[in-house]
Design a protein around this motif. Structure first.
Motif, PDB file in Angstrom:
ATOM      1  N   ALA A  48       0.834  -1.205   0.000  1.00 34.99           N
ATOM      2  CA  ALA A  48       0.000   0.000   0.000  1.00 34.99           C
ATOM      3  C   ALA A  48       0.869   1.256   0.000  1.00 34.99           C
ATOM      4  CB  ALA A  48      -0.934  -0.012   1.208  1.00 34.99           C
ATOM      5  N   VAL A  49       1.933   1.250   0.794  1.00 34.74           N
ATOM      6  CA  VAL A  49       2.858   2.381   0.821  1.00 34.74           C
ATOM      7  C   VAL A  49       3.545   2.536  -0.532  1.00 34.74           C
ATOM      8  CG1 VAL A  49       5.003   3.259   1.840  1.00 34.74           C
ATOM      9  CG2 VAL A  49       3.228   2.270   3.310  1.00 34.74           C
ATOM     10  N   ALA A  50       3.984   1.415  -1.106  1.00 40.60           N
ATOM     11  CA  ALA A  50       4.708   1.450  -2.382  1.00 40.60           C
ATOM     12  C   ALA A  50       3.872   2.035  -3.507  1.00 40.60           C
ATOM     13  CB  ALA A  50       5.171   0.041  -2.755  1.00 40.60           C
ATOM     14  N   SER A  51       2.549   1.984  -3.367  1.00 42.82           N
ATOM     15  CA  SER A  51       1.689   2.474  -4.438  1.00 42.82           C
ATOM     16  C   SER A  51       1.853   3.967  -4.684  1.00 42.82           C
ATOM     17  CB  SER A  51       0.225   2.163  -4.125  1.00 42.82           C
ATOM     18  OG  SER A  51      -0.249   2.954  -3.046  1.00 42.82           O
ATOM     19  N   VAL A  52       2.287   4.714  -3.668  1.00 47.39           N
ATOM     20  CA  VAL A  52       2.426   6.168  -3.861  1.00 47.39           C
ATOM     21  C   VAL A  52       3.612   6.492  -4.760  1.00 47.39           C
ATOM     22  CG1 VAL A  52       1.345   6.609  -1.616  1.00 47.39           C
ATOM     23  CG2 VAL A  52       3.853   6.602  -1.808  1.00 47.39           C
ATOM     24  N   ALA A  53       4.497   5.536  -4.974  1.00 48.91           N
ATOM     25  CA  ALA A  53       5.623   5.712  -5.905  1.00 48.91           C
ATOM     26  C   ALA A  53       5.508   4.748  -7.073  1.00 48.91           C
ATOM     27  CB  ALA A  53       6.951   5.520  -5.179  1.00 48.91           C
ATOM     28  N   ASP A  54       4.272   4.361  -7.373  1.00 51.06           N
ATOM     29  CA  ASP A  54       3.981   3.470  -8.506  1.00 51.06           C
ATOM     30  C   ASP A  54       4.738   2.142  -8.403  1.00 51.06           C
ATOM     31  OD1 ASP A  54       2.559   2.870 -10.786  1.00 51.06           O
ATOM     32  OD2 ASP A  54       4.133   3.590 -12.138  1.00 51.06           O
ATOM     33  N   TYR A  55       4.896   1.644  -7.194  1.00 51.73           N
ATOM     34  CA  TYR A  55       5.490   0.325  -6.935  1.00 51.73           C
ATOM     35  C   TYR A  55       6.920   0.203  -7.490  1.00 51.73           C
ATOM     36  CZ  TYR A  55       0.430  -0.326  -6.707  1.00 51.73           C
ATOM     37  OH  TYR A  55      -0.909  -0.169  -6.450  1.00 51.73           O
ATOM     38  N   SER A  56       7.615   1.316  -7.576  1.00 55.08           N
ATOM     39  CA  SER A  56       8.949   1.290  -8.186  1.00 55.08           C
ATOM     40  C   SER A  56      10.069   1.152  -7.163  1.00 55.08           C
ATOM     41  CB  SER A  56       9.178   2.578  -8.990  1.00 55.08           C
ATOM     42  OG  SER A  56       9.092   3.719  -8.135  1.00 55.08           O
ATOM     43  N   VAL A  57       9.752   1.356  -5.891  1.00 45.98           N
ATOM     44  CA  VAL A  57      10.776   1.362  -4.845  1.00 45.98           C
ATOM     45  C   VAL A  57      10.310   0.500  -3.683  1.00 45.98           C
ATOM     46  CG1 VAL A  57      12.111   2.787  -3.247  1.00 45.98           C
ATOM     47  CG2 VAL A  57      11.455   3.693  -5.481  1.00 45.98           C
ATOM     48  N   CYS A  58      11.203  -0.300  -3.138  1.00 42.94           N
ATOM     49  CA  CYS A  58      10.888  -1.056  -1.925  1.00 42.94           C
ATOM     50  C   CYS A  58      10.745  -0.070  -0.766  1.00 42.94           C
ATOM     51  CB  CYS A  58      11.993  -2.065  -1.618  1.00 42.94           C
ATOM     52  SG  CYS A  58      11.678  -3.055  -0.139  1.00 42.94           S
ATOM     53  N   PRO A  59       9.606  -0.046  -0.083  1.00 45.64           N
ATOM     54  CA  PRO A  59       9.389   0.950   0.977  1.00 45.64           C
ATOM     55  C   PRO A  59      10.301   0.784   2.189  1.00 45.64           C
ATOM     56  CG  PRO A  59       7.317   0.044   0.222  1.00 45.64           C
ATOM     57  CD  PRO A  59       8.393  -0.810  -0.369  1.00 45.64           C
ATOM     58  N   ARG A  60      10.857  -0.407   2.360  1.00 45.20           N
ATOM     59  CA  ARG A  60      11.723  -0.694   3.514  1.00 45.20           C
ATOM     60  C   ARG A  60      11.051  -0.257   4.821  1.00 45.20           C
ATOM     61  NH1 ARG A  60      18.086   0.017   1.619  1.00 45.20           N
ATOM     62  NH2 ARG A  60      17.962  -1.614   0.014  1.00 45.20           N
ATOM     63  N   LEU A  61       9.871  -0.780   5.017  1.00 43.05           N
ATOM     64  CA  LEU A  61       9.066  -0.463   6.184  1.00 43.05           C
ATOM     65  C   LEU A  61       9.555  -1.284   7.379  1.00 43.05           C
ATOM     66  CD1 LEU A  61       6.540   1.255   6.876  1.00 43.05           C
ATOM     67  CD2 LEU A  61       5.150  -0.754   6.295  1.00 43.05           C
ATOM     68  N   ASP A  62      10.027  -0.601   8.418  1.00 42.66           N
ATOM     69  CA  ASP A  62      10.476  -1.300   9.609  1.00 42.66           C
ATOM     70  C   ASP A  62       9.280  -1.732  10.456  1.00 42.66           C
ATOM     71  OD1 ASP A  62      13.198  -1.075   9.045  1.00 42.66           O
ATOM     72  OD2 ASP A  62      13.383   0.863  10.057  1.00 42.66           O
ATOM     73  N   ALA A  63       9.540  -2.672  11.357  1.00 42.79           N
ATOM     74  CA  ALA A  63       8.492  -3.150  12.262  1.00 42.79           C
ATOM     75  C   ALA A  63       8.807  -2.693  13.695  1.00 42.79           C
ATOM     76  CB  ALA A  63       8.411  -4.680  12.204  1.00 42.79           C
ATOM     77  N   PRO A  64       7.779  -2.309  14.458  1.00 46.05           N
ATOM     78  CA  PRO A  64       6.367  -2.356  14.085  1.00 46.05           C
ATOM     79  C   PRO A  64       6.002  -1.217  13.138  1.00 46.05           C
ATOM     80  CG  PRO A  64       6.596  -1.387  16.271  1.00 46.05           C
ATOM     81  CD  PRO A  64       7.964  -1.857  15.864  1.00 46.05           C
ATOM     82  N   ALA A  65       5.150  -1.540  12.172  1.00 47.38           N
ATOM     83  CA  ALA A  65       4.699  -0.560  11.196  1.00 47.38           C
ATOM     84  C   ALA A  65       3.539   0.229  11.805  1.00 47.38           C
ATOM     85  CB  ALA A  65       4.281  -1.256   9.908  1.00 47.38           C
ATOM     86  N   THR A  66       3.868   1.063  12.778  1.00 43.71           N
ATOM     87  CA  THR A  66       2.854   1.899  13.418  1.00 43.71           C
ATOM     88  C   THR A  66       2.324   2.916  12.404  1.00 43.71           C
ATOM     89  OG1 THR A  66       4.573   3.446  14.116  1.00 43.71           O
ATOM     90  CG2 THR A  66       3.988   1.673  15.665  1.00 43.71           C
TER      91      THR A  66
END
Length: 779
Positions: A746-764
Motif C-alpha cells: 500500500a505504501v509502495a503504491s504512492v511511488a507506482d510500486y517502483s521502490v521497496c518501501p523498507r518499512l520497519d516493524a512495528p509498522a505503526t
C-alpha cells in the motif's frame, strides 16, 4: 511405530482428532478458574515488594534501608547477603543474573532488595522509601548504541554457512544491500507473574508458581536456598497466559518468596503489579538485520549474506538459543544456494530479553521476507511470484538443504500456497487493488500472500523429552499428570484426549491434575510448540503400558487370544462377552494388576552441533500461509486490516477447535507485534511503555474485518508424532507477516510500486506515514 497406532476405532467422547471443549473453558468464562492469586492463603501469609534501581547502569555507593524497615507492617528486608545459597537465577548456567544486585545495577528497574510485610500494599509502599546513592556509568539501551560502544556479546555468536557465499555473491547479475529494524514485544499475559511459597519441615518448601517450566523453578529455588532439588516441590495448575514470558522470568519471584518463607517460617506471596512486571521482566528480542542478496533477472536467489544483531539485555538469559533460532529461520521458506548467516547477541543496559512465541524464528523470517520483497521491487514482479520461484523443492531437486545442512524432507509449502492463492482469489484481488490505487488519492490498499515454514523441536537436544504419570483407580476413573503446563492453549485437554482415546473412554473419566515436580521429575519447559508432541507421547506410553497389562489380564482370566480383546466405547469386548469398563477395571484390581504407569518419550532423529553449524535441530516442519488485505490513509498513516485468509498445516489435528483458536490467536498476536506494539526506552534507560496506557496491544476491533481460517485437512505428519499431528503453538504467529507485507505494498503504491518501501516493524501509523512521505519525496 506403525502409522495406524493411533487410529480412532469408536465414537467415545474422548477420542482424538475431534473438537473437544477446553477443559477449563466454562471456568474461564464464569471466572471460577483458580489461579495462584485465588488460592486460599494460609493463615499468616506475608507479601513481598521489590526495591528497584532507578539507574540504567551504575555502581551502588550506599544503601540506607532504615526508613524501609521502620515502615508499618514490615517484617523483614532482604538484601543479597541474606541469600542462603547462591545469588544467581541465570537460566543458562552462565551465572550472570543475580537475584538481587550487590555492587552494580545494569538496567533501570533491576531488583536491589525485597520487602516482606503483612500486606502487599505495605510492602510496595515501604520499598519506595530506600535512600540509595549511585555512581553513574555509561549505558546504552539499543542495538545501534551497543554497536557504537563495541558492546560485548552476552553469549558466543553462531554462524551458518553453506556453499561459497563470499565468492558467489558477486557473480549474479543483480544485487541489493540494506538493513531493517524489527521491534521487540511485551508478552502482556493477563495474569502477571506470581509465586506463593509455603515452608515445610527441615529444608522443604512448596512453591506455587505461574511458570512454563516448573523444573527450572525447582532448580533455581534449590540453588538460592542451598538445598537439593528434592527439597523443593513446584506446582502449576494453570497460567493466565505465558507466551514464553514465563519460561525463565518466574525464577526470581519464586526464589524470593521461597527464601523469605524459609527465613520467616510463614507463607510468602510475591505478585508485582503490571507496571513492575513490564519493567523488570524480559521481552521479545528486537533485531537489526543487515542483508546482502544476489539474484538473477528472474528473481531467483543466488547468494545471501546477513547479520542478525539483537538487543539482548544485561545478561544471557535465553538469548543464545533465541538468536540461533532466528538464523534457523532466516531462510523462511526459501532455498539459498550460497549462504552466510551470523548472529550478534549484543549486551545492552536493559532487562534481559527472553523467550517469546516463536523464539527468534519470527524475527529471522521477517528478515527473509524482506529479502524477497527487495527482489520483487528490483525486478518489478509480484512478490508472490518471487516467493514461489525460490521455494524449497521436493526431494531430489537439489534445492532441499537448509543453511544448517538439514534436508527439508516434508515440504508441502507449494501446495499450501497454491490452494490459498486459489481460495482467496489472490490474483484477481491484487489486480483490483492496483486499479483502485490508481484512482484513489488518499486511501491506498495492499495485499500480500506469505508462507510459513517453522521447525519444531527444542534446539537444546536435552529438552526434547517428557514424562507422564497415569493411574486408573478401582472405580474406573483415571488420573493424569504430565510435565506440560497449561496457559490457556488447551494442552491439558489434548493430552487427556490421548489417554481417553487409548482406553476408548469418555474424556470425563480423565482427571487432569496440576503439573508438579513431585509427580513427574525433570520436566522440560512447555515451549517450542512441543507441549503436545512430547507430553502426548509420554502419556500415551504410560497408558499403553497399563493397557498391555489389562489385555494380558483379560487373556488369562477369560482364556481367549489377544485378538479377542478389544476396547470399545466405555467397555471391553472379551471373546463374545462385553464388559463395562469400570467393571473390567475392578476385576483387574482384585486380580492385583498394576494400574499405574510412568510414561516417557524422547524425540528421535534430532542432533545439533552448534560450533559446526550442522545437524538436524528439528524433527519436522509445520507449514502455513496467509493472505491479508489492508487499507491505509496516506494523510495520517492509519490503516485497517480488511481481510485475512489462512490455510494452516497442523498435520492430523488432535483437536480442530483448539487448533483453529490457536491459529486465530497467534495471528492476531503476531499482527500486534508487527503493527501496533512498540517498546520505547528514554535517554535515562527507563522503559516508558510499561502499562496498557502506553503500550498498544491489538483490540477486538483491530482483527481482520473478514477472517477466514482453515486447516489443511489433507495434511498428515510424515513422522510418527502423537496421532500424526503437528505443533500449533508458534507457527501461526508468523502468518501475520502477510499484514506487514500488505502495508508495504500500500505504501509502495504512492511511488507506482517502483521502490521497496523498507518499512520497519512495528509498522505503526507513524512509520507508515513517514514511509509514505519518504516515497512521495523520492517521486
Amino acid at each position: 511405530m506403525d502409522k495406524s497406532t493411533f487410529e480412532t476405532k469408536s465414537v467415545v467422547d474422548g477420542r482424538m482428532h475431534v473438537s473437544q471443549k477446553h477443559d477449563s473453558a466454562h471456568k474461564h468464562v464464569t471466572g471460577s478458574a483458580e489461579y495462584i492469586d485465588d488460592i486460599q492463603e494460609p493463615v499468616g501469609t506475608l507479601h513481598g515488594g521489590l526495591g528497584l534501581s532507578d539507574r540504567a547502569h551504575a555502581e551502588i555507593v550506599s544503601i540506607d534501608l532504615s526508613a524501609v524497615k521502620a515502615s508499618p507492617g514490615v517484617v523483614w528486608v532482604m538484601i543479597a547477603n541474606d541469600i542462603p545459597g547462591f545469588n544467581d537465577v541465570a537460566s543458562t548456567g552462565q551465572h550472570d543474573e543475580p537475584l538481587l544486585a550487590v555492587t552494580e545495577v545494569q538496567f533501570h528497574g533491576q531488583p536491589i532488595f525485597a520487602v516482606i510485610a503483612e500486606t502487599r500494599d505495605q510492602a510496595r509502599r515501604a520499598a519506595k522509601l530506600a535512600r540509595i546513592e549511585y555512581n553513574d556509568l555509561p549505558h546504552w539501551t539499543d542495538i545501534d548504541g551497543a554497536r557504537e560502544n563495541d558492546a560485548p556479546n552476552v553469549i558466543e555468536p553462531m554462524t551458518l554457512r553453506r556453499g561459497e557465499p563470499e565468492t558467489e555473491i558477486g557473480k549474479a547479475p543483480l544485487r541489493v544491500q540494506g538493513h531493517m529494524y524489527i521491534g521487540g514485544q511485551e508478552h502482556f499475559y493477563l495474569e502477571s507473574h506470581i509465586a506463593l511459597a509455603i515452608p515445610g519441615e527441615d529444608d522443604e518448601v512448596t512453591v506455587w508458581s505461574s511458570t512454563q517450566h516448573p523444573s527450572e523453578v525447582q532448580h533455581m529455588v534449590a540453588h538460592v536456598l542451598g538445598v537439593s532439588n528434592n527439597a523443593v516441590e513446584v506446582k502449576t495448575r494453570r497460567m493466565g497466559g505465558g507466551f514464553g514470558g514465563k519460561e525463565t522470568q518466574g525464577n526470581q519471584f519464586a526464589a524470593l518468596a521461597a527464601i523469605a518463607a524459609k527465613k520467616l517460617k510463614r507463607a510468602v506471596k510475591f505478585r508485582p503489579d503490571r507496571d513492575e512486571d513490564m519493567s523488570i521482566t524480559g521481552k521479545r528480542h528486537d533485531f537489526r538485520v543487515d542483508y546482502d542478496v544476489a539474484f538473477d533477472e528472474e528473481g531467483r536467489i543466488h547468494a545471501v549474506d546477513a547479520t542478525y544483531a539483537a538487543r539482548c539485555g544485561f545478561s544471557a538469559d535465553l538469548s543464545g538459543p533465541v538468536t540461533d533460532r532466528a538464523l534457523f529461520h532466516a531462510d523462511s521458506s526459501y532455498y539459498y544456494p550460497h549462504v552466510h548467516l551470523t548472529s550478534r547477541p549484543l549486551k545492552t543496559h536493559t532487562v534481559s530479553n527472553t523467550a517469546f512465541r516463536g523464539f527468534g524464528g519470527p524475527q529471522g523470517m521477517v528478515g527473509g521476507e524482506r529479502i524477497i520483497e527487495e527482489i520483487a521491487y528490483a525486478t518489478a514482479k509480484d512478490p508472490l511470484d518471487i516467493r514461489k520461484l525460490n521455494f524449497y523443492g521436493q526431494r531430489g531437486s537439489g534445492r532441499t538443504v537448509t543453511p544448517y545442512h538439514q534436508e527439508v524432507e516434508d515440504n508441502i509449502i507449494a501446495r499450501i500456497v497454491e490452494e490459498l492463492e486459489t481460495s482467496s482469489d489472490y490474483r484477481a484481488r491484487r489486480q483490483a487493488i492496483i486499479d483502485f490505487n490508481a484512482n484513489s488519492p488518499v486511501i491506498r490498499k495492499g495485499i500480500a500472500l506469505t508462507p510459513v515454514k517453522f521447525g519444531i523441536s527444542f534446539t537444546m537436544t536435552a529438552y526434547n523429552q517428557a514424562g507422564a504419570l497415569v493411574h486408573i483407580y478401582s472405580d474406573g476413573s483415571i488420573h493424569l499428570n504430565h510435565g506440560g503446563t497449561e496457559m490457556g492453549q488447551g494442552l491439558y485437554t489434548k493430552v487427556a484426549q490421548v489417554v481417553a482415546d487409548t482406553f476408548q473412554v469418555d474424556i470425563e473419566r480423565v482427571k487432569i491434575t496440576a503439573t508438579t515436580t513431585g509427580k513427574v521429575p525433570n520436566t522440560s519447559a512447555t515451549a517450542a510448540s512441543s507441549g503436545s508432541d512430547l507430553n502426548g507421547m509420554a502419556a500415551y506410553d504410560a497408558a499403553r503400558q497399563i493397557k498391555e497389562r489389562l489385555i494380558e489380564f483379560a487373556v488369562r482370566q477369560w482364556k481367549v487370544g489377544r485378538e479377542k480383546v478389544e476396547f470399545l466405547a466405555n467397555r471391553v469386548r472379551i471373546g463374545s462377552e462385553i464388559v463395562p469398563f469400570d467393571t473390567f477395571i475392578r476385576a483387574a484390581y482384585y486380580d492385583r494388576v498394576q494400574l499405574s504407569a510412568a510414561g516417557f518419550y524422547k524425540t528421535p532423529k534430532i542432533h545439533w552441533d552448534r560450533k559446526a553449524g550442522r545437524g538436524r535441530p528439528f524433527y519436522y516442519f509445520a507449514y502455513g500461509a496467509a493472505c491479508s488485505e489492508v487499507s491505509i490513509d496516506t494523510l495520517t498513516g492509519e490503516y485497517l486490516v480488511d481481510r485475512t485468509d489462512i490455510l494452516h498445516d497442523v498435520g492430523k489435528s488432535l483437536n480442530p477447535a483448539i487448533d483453529i483458536g490457536q491459529i486465530e490467536g497467534g495471528f492476531v498476536q503476531g499482527m500486534g507485534w508487527l503493527t501496533t506494539e512498540e517498546l520505547w526506552w528514554d535517554d535515562r534507560g527507563r522503559l516508558r511503555t510499561h502499562a496498557p496506557s502506553t503500550y498498544k496491544i491489538p483490540l477486538a476491533s483491530d482483527r481482520p474485518k473478514v477472517f477466514n481460517v482453515k486447516l489443511a485437512e489433507w495434511a498428515e505428519n510424515a513422522e510418527p508424532t502423537i496421532g500424526r499431528s503437528k505443533a500449533v503453538g508458534e507457527p501461526p504467529f508468523m502468518l501475520a507477516i502477510s499484514v506487514l507485507e500488505a502495508l508495504s505494498m500500500a505504501v509502495a503504491s504512492v511511488a507506482d510500486y517502483s521502490v521497496c518501501p523498507r518499512l520497519d516493524a512495528p509498522a505503526t501509523p507513524e512509520r507508515v506515514l513517514m514511509a509514505v512521505e519518504r516515497l512521495k519525496a523520492m517521486g
